[in-house]
Design a protein around this motif. Structure first.
Motif, PDB file in Angstrom:
ATOM      1  N   TYR A  34       0.411  -1.711  -0.200  1.00 51.89           N
ATOM      2  CA  TYR A  34      -0.064  -0.058   0.104  1.00 51.89           C
ATOM      3  C   TYR A  34       0.765   1.432  -0.196  1.00 51.89           C
ATOM      4  CZ  TYR A  34      -4.255  -2.749   1.051  1.00 51.89           C
ATOM      5  OH  TYR A  34      -5.291  -3.607   0.782  1.00 51.89           O
ATOM      6  N   ASN A  35       1.993   1.216  -0.296  1.00 52.50           N
ATOM      7  CA  ASN A  35       3.363   2.050  -0.261  1.00 52.50           C
ATOM      8  C   ASN A  35       2.831   3.066   1.123  1.00 52.50           C
ATOM      9  OD1 ASN A  35       3.616   1.425  -2.684  1.00 52.50           O
ATOM     10  ND2 ASN A  35       2.226   2.116  -3.835  1.00 52.50           N
ATOM     11  N   LEU A  36       2.838   2.026   2.445  1.00 48.27           N
ATOM     12  CA  LEU A  36       2.956   2.864   3.322  1.00 48.27           C
ATOM     13  C   LEU A  36       4.469   2.840   3.924  1.00 48.27           C
ATOM     14  CD1 LEU A  36      -0.246   2.451   4.695  1.00 48.27           C
ATOM     15  CD2 LEU A  36       0.020   4.340   4.213  1.00 48.27           C
ATOM     16  N   GLU A  37       5.268   3.651   4.373  1.00 47.98           N
ATOM     17  CA  GLU A  37       6.682   3.345   5.706  1.00 47.98           C
ATOM     18  C   GLU A  37       5.558   3.249   6.892  1.00 47.98           C
ATOM     19  OE1 GLU A  37       9.115   6.244   4.430  1.00 47.98           O
ATOM     20  OE2 GLU A  37       9.193   6.431   2.063  1.00 47.98           O
ATOM     21  N   PHE A  46      -0.455   4.967  16.925  1.00 44.71           N
ATOM     22  CA  PHE A  46      -1.227   5.432  16.131  1.00 44.71           C
ATOM     23  C   PHE A  46      -2.196   5.539  16.489  1.00 44.71           C
ATOM     24  CE2 PHE A  46      -2.232   6.628  12.053  1.00 44.71           C
ATOM     25  CZ  PHE A  46      -1.299   7.556  11.318  1.00 44.71           C
ATOM     26  N   TYR A  47      -3.414   4.622  15.916  1.00 47.15           N
ATOM     27  CA  TYR A  47      -4.277   4.663  15.811  1.00 47.15           C
ATOM     28  C   TYR A  47      -5.718   4.949  16.408  1.00 47.15           C
ATOM     29  CZ  TYR A  47      -7.421   2.835  11.497  1.00 47.15           C
ATOM     30  OH  TYR A  47      -8.036   3.365  10.703  1.00 47.15           O
ATOM     31  N   LEU A  48      -4.714   4.641  18.254  1.00 47.26           N
ATOM     32  CA  LEU A  48      -5.431   5.532  18.757  1.00 47.26           C
ATOM     33  C   LEU A  48      -5.204   6.953  19.062  1.00 47.26           C
ATOM     34  CD1 LEU A  48      -7.281   4.730  21.296  1.00 47.26           C
ATOM     35  CD2 LEU A  48      -4.790   4.456  22.410  1.00 47.26           C
ATOM     36  N   VAL A  49      -4.284   7.886  18.999  1.00 49.63           N
ATOM     37  CA  VAL A  49      -3.867   8.681  18.946  1.00 49.63           C
ATOM     38  C   VAL A  49      -4.510   9.841  17.479  1.00 49.63           C
ATOM     39  CG1 VAL A  49      -1.890  10.928  18.426  1.00 49.63           C
ATOM     40  CG2 VAL A  49      -1.400   8.769  19.754  1.00 49.63           C
ATOM     41  N   ALA A  50      -4.742   9.112  16.470  1.00 49.85           N
ATOM     42  CA  ALA A  50      -5.729   9.472  15.843  1.00 49.85           C
ATOM     43  C   ALA A  50      -7.204   9.462  16.188  1.00 49.85           C
ATOM     44  CB  ALA A  50      -5.279   8.591  14.401  1.00 49.85           C
ATOM     45  N   HIS A  51      -7.695   8.747  16.673  1.00 50.07           N
ATOM     46  CA  HIS A  51      -8.970   8.679  17.102  1.00 50.07           C
ATOM     47  C   HIS A  51      -9.514   9.610  18.367  1.00 50.07           C
ATOM     48  CE1 HIS A  51      -9.245   5.454  14.413  1.00 50.07           C
ATOM     49  NE2 HIS A  51     -11.043   5.707  14.227  1.00 50.07           N
ATOM     50  N   GLU A 106      -1.602  13.061   6.620  1.00 48.27           N
ATOM     51  CA  GLU A 106      -1.790  13.236   5.279  1.00 48.27           C
ATOM     52  C   GLU A 106      -1.881  11.397   5.312  1.00 48.27           C
ATOM     53  OE1 GLU A 106      -0.424  11.345   1.844  1.00 48.27           O
ATOM     54  OE2 GLU A 106       0.868  11.049   3.045  1.00 48.27           O
ATOM     55  N   MET A 107      -1.617  10.283   5.796  1.00 51.37           N
ATOM     56  CA  MET A 107      -1.640   9.077   5.470  1.00 51.37           C
ATOM     57  C   MET A 107      -2.313   8.414   6.419  1.00 51.37           C
ATOM     58  SD  MET A 107       2.054   6.483   7.879  1.00 51.37           S
ATOM     59  CE  MET A 107       3.124   6.767   6.775  1.00 51.37           C
TER      60      MET A 107
END
Length: 317
Positions: A34-37, A46-51, A106-107
């Motif tokens: 998925y071209n994700l670094e 990461f996901y918890l901080v995003a939410h 952006e990611m």
């Protein structure tokens, strides 16, 4: 069957670690697709901080069940890769609050798309495997929260050390008691048949030398129970046979202990199936076999015993 499968539930931690390492390796390659670094271990933080923008590292550790040190290390890596930023809490200078950087924002949509694909694929995988693994893990973790694994093991040790029953392998000179115990119960309900005599009179030749085993149970130094494992022609199945417990020693779970040990011995041998034959009038024996996990065969096999009208199997996974 590989070695961890042979060990059975005692190797649960190693089995889960192997599965975790497999998923982590696959996840790394999927992120690349998925071209994700992105590193798999970053995902829950990461996901918890995003939410929950503004969450602290202590709160993250509590939410995902990781140690504070582990979360701090992941946060440092995310900050170093410009995906996360930290700021000091205005009300508590000791707290560091996390938010995504512009690069992290952006990611996020691409990561969400990948997450949705993985979620659907995992649902399909678990449905194909016909197992609700997630629910099973929920129940397992709930049990461990009520009582630690260390406590479970301590209780098992106490039971073993308190039990007067010990199990051992067949030794030279055990043939007479092996025959006596089995002849006693067979003669009570049926009659000895040629296949019985072959195993009871020559256990080393008929059972042990072809790759089987014989277990004996001792109570206060006296042999009071026995069972045999006869290797079958396919090389991966073993017949559980010649299980007998002295009437004087019944009611002490000796048959169950022998059955459990025999099943584990089949795993040790690298076997994948345990088979047995019995008779419908032996109600306590059949109840024991079902307690051990055996199920009736849908289609009967030819048997050397006239008395065998029940056939059962246990598949080892």
């Amino acid at each position: 069957m590989d070695f961890l499968q042979q060990l059975g539930p005692v190797a649960l931690g190693s089995r889960l670690r192997r599965l975790s390492e497999y998923f982590t390796s696959e996840a790394a390659t999927i992120y690349t697709d998925y071209n994700l670094e992105f590193q798999p271990r970053w995902y829950p933080v990461f996901y918890l901080v995003a939410h929950r923008p503004g969450i602290s590292s202590n709160e993250i550790a509590s939410q995902i069940g990781h140690t504070h040190a582990s979360v701090s290390q992941i946060v440092k890596e995310l900050v170093r890769h410009s995906l996360l930023t930290m700021r000091t809490d205005a009300h508590d200078q000791r707290r560091r609050l996390m938010t995504l950087t512009p690069l992290g924002q952006e990611m996020l949509p691409r990561l969400r798309a990948q997450t949705d694909d993985v979620r659907r694929s995992m649902q399909a995988l678990l449905a194909e495997a016909d197992v609700d693994l997630w629910q099973a893990l929920d129940r397992l973790e709930a049990q461990l929260q009520q009582q630690s694994l260390r406590t479970w093991v301590a209780q098992a040790r106490q039971q073993r050390e308190a039990s007067p029953v010990t199990l051992r392998d067949f030794r030279t000179g055990d043939q007479p008691v092996f025959r006596q115990l089995n002849e006693e119960w067979i003669s009570r309900y049926f009659k000895l048949e040629p296949a019985d005599l072959k195993a009871l009179d020559h256990p080393e030749e008929y059972i042990l030398e072809p790759g089987g085993g014989i277990l004996l149970a001792e109570l206060h130094g006296q042999v009071v129970g026995t069972c045999a494992l006869i290797k079958m022609d396919d090389g991966r199945s073993y017949e559980l046979a010649k299980m007998a417990v002295s009437p004087a020693a019944q009611g002490q779970q000796i048959g169950f202990l022998l059955g459990q040990a025999a099943i584990q011995r089949v795993r040790d041998f690298g076997g994948t199936r345990v088979y047995l034959e019995s008779n419908a009038i032996l109600k306590p024996a059949l109840a024991l076999y079902r307690k051990l996990g055996f199920q009736d065969l849908a289609e009967p096999n030819p048997s050397p015993y006239a008395r065998a009208d029940v056939q059962m199997e246990l598949l080892l996974r």
